[in-house]
Design an enzyme around this catalytic site. Structure first.
Site, PDB file in Angstrom:
ATOM      1  CB  CYS A  14      -0.974  -0.050   1.171  1.00  0.00           C
ATOM      2  SG  CYS A  14      -2.362   1.108   1.004  1.00  0.00           S
ATOM      3  CD  GLU A  62      -3.655  -6.671   5.439  1.00  0.00           C
ATOM      4  OE1 GLU A  62      -4.743  -6.105   5.262  1.00  0.00           O
ATOM      5  OE2 GLU A  62      -2.640  -6.398   4.786  1.00  0.00           O
ATOM      6  CG  HIS A  85      -4.346  -3.542   2.744  1.00  0.00           C
ATOM      7  ND1 HIS A  85      -4.748  -2.967   3.938  1.00  0.00           N
ATOM      8  CD2 HIS A  85      -3.892  -2.520   2.003  1.00  0.00           C
ATOM      9  CE1 HIS A  85      -4.549  -1.664   3.897  1.00  0.00           C
ATOM     10  NE2 HIS A  85      -4.038  -1.374   2.709  1.00  0.00           N
TER      11      HIS A  85
END
Length: 378
Positions: A252, A346, A344
């Site tokens: 990001c 994650e 992202h």
């Protein structure tokens, strides 16, 4: 009252804390994951509008917090849930908003506002409730237009940790990773630790000399809010550590800073990418990934072909791009061990399509370490 910079006004019901708040209004398209959105530090300074019409039905809990608090400047929803109904819920979303003093608004036409933002672009806005609701339309609009713009704004010092801390590696330790906290999410740190990294989380104010003194096996720049063009100090830090040969992975905001470190410019998107359903093409595998994103700026690079770094880091190419608007979503360096993605991986909240990138990072670091060891042996 929700007031936009261009004079548009929307009357609704007060939601969360009462008062007034200012920020850039943006929309997030996720159907789920509102708690992860609210606690994502990348949303600092922004009033977030949820395009999903019904928000709060699963309540809130401590496990889904991506940081220690809610970061959004304000919250806009169509219909807040009247009750929270989920076995994991320990409190209502409304309670969280009140406890974190987040001013919100509900009961307004979020579809109309979303369509307006898509046409006119993200803009300054404000929510006024309680005594602030009684301000005149002119006074409210003056406050909104006097608010801080996101372009040129550095927010890293507001969201970064003040003191460094460590998270031990889980399983076999392969090395240490220095994480520059620009607004990092808890799940990101956990995924790095699960790949065998001892995670050294550092304040955004550290110097390159301090980072290198830790002798990290790798460097990681996190997500975060603000304009990358206002983070020259972080770009300089990254360049110095890259020249020292330390492998790098950024997500990001970290992707935008890598782009700038390589000599490319960044620019502000009209309304950004926010939500957990953004389609991205991985050019290496040809796979389409559904990704979690939250960014209002992007790197200006050609999608096809190989480019030369303008700052002396060799060849570089775009590794991922958005299938909605062809925005750069990933960068891969061909002559140094460094890569980054704009989204992202994650997956909190969101799909798990891109979680493999943490494995790609681990593999790059172990390969680099093995090659360096072989070179020393010779």
């Amino acid at each position: 009252m929700l007031v936009l910079e261009d004079g548009r006004r929307f009357v609704g019901r007060a939601y969360g804390s009462r008062g007034q708040t200012l920020g850039e209004i943006v929309f997030a398209t996720g159907m789920t994951g509102y708690q992860e959105t609210l606690t994502d530090p990348s949303y600092a300074g922004q009033i977030v509008l949820m395009t999903a019409p019904h928000i709060g039905n699963t309540g809130a809990n401590d496990e889904d917090m991506e940081s220690s608090r809610i970061w959004v400047a304000g919250f806009v929803v169509r219909e807040p849930a009247r009750i929270a109904s989920n076995f994991r819920s320990t409190r209502t979303l409304d309670q969280d908003l009140v406890n974190n003093e987040v001013v919100g608004i509900s009961g307004i036409d979020t579809r109309a506002i979303t369509r307006h933002i898509r046409s006119a672009g993200s803009m300054k806005s404000g929510i006024f409730s309680g005594p602030a609701f009684d301000l005149s339309a002119g006074e409210q609009l003056e406050l909104v237009r006097g608010g801080a713009a996101m372009r040129g704004r550095n927010l890293s010092d507001q969201v970064s940790t003040v003191e460094p801390f460590q998270i031990p590696a889980k399983g076999e330790r392969i090395g240490s990773v220095a994480v520059l906290d620009l607004g990092v999410k808890t799940s990101t740190l956990n995924y790095l630790a699960e790949r065998g990294f001892e995670v050294l989380v550092l304040p955004q104010s550290v110097t390159a000399e301090h980072v290198l003194s830790l002798n990290p096996t790798a460097l990681f720049f996190s997500n975060g809010p603000g304009d990358p063009a206002a983070s020259d100090a972080h770009v300089t830090l990254l360049q110095e550590v890259l020249r020292a040969g330390v492998p790098y992975f950024g997500i990001c905001f970290g992707n935008q800073l890598l782009g700038r470190a390589l000599g490319f410019r960044t620019y502000k998107l009209p309304f950004g990418h926010r939500g957990i359903n953004q389609p991205v093409l991985d050019k290496t595998t040809g796979r389409v990934e559904i990704t979690s994103q939250n960014h209002g700026f992007a790197v200006d690079m050609p999608i096809e072909g190989v480019s030369d770094s303008r700052t002396g880091f060799g060849r570089v190419e775009v590794s991922h791009y958005s299938l909605n608007d062809q925005v750069v979503e990933g960068i891969r360096c061909l002559d140094i061990p460094a890569f980054s993605v704009q989204y992202h991986p994650e997956s909190a909240a969101g799909p798990h399509d891109a979680n493999y990138l943490f494995d790609r990072f681990r593999d790059m670091v172990t390969a680099h370490t093995a090659a360096a060891g072989a070179g020393d042996a010779q």
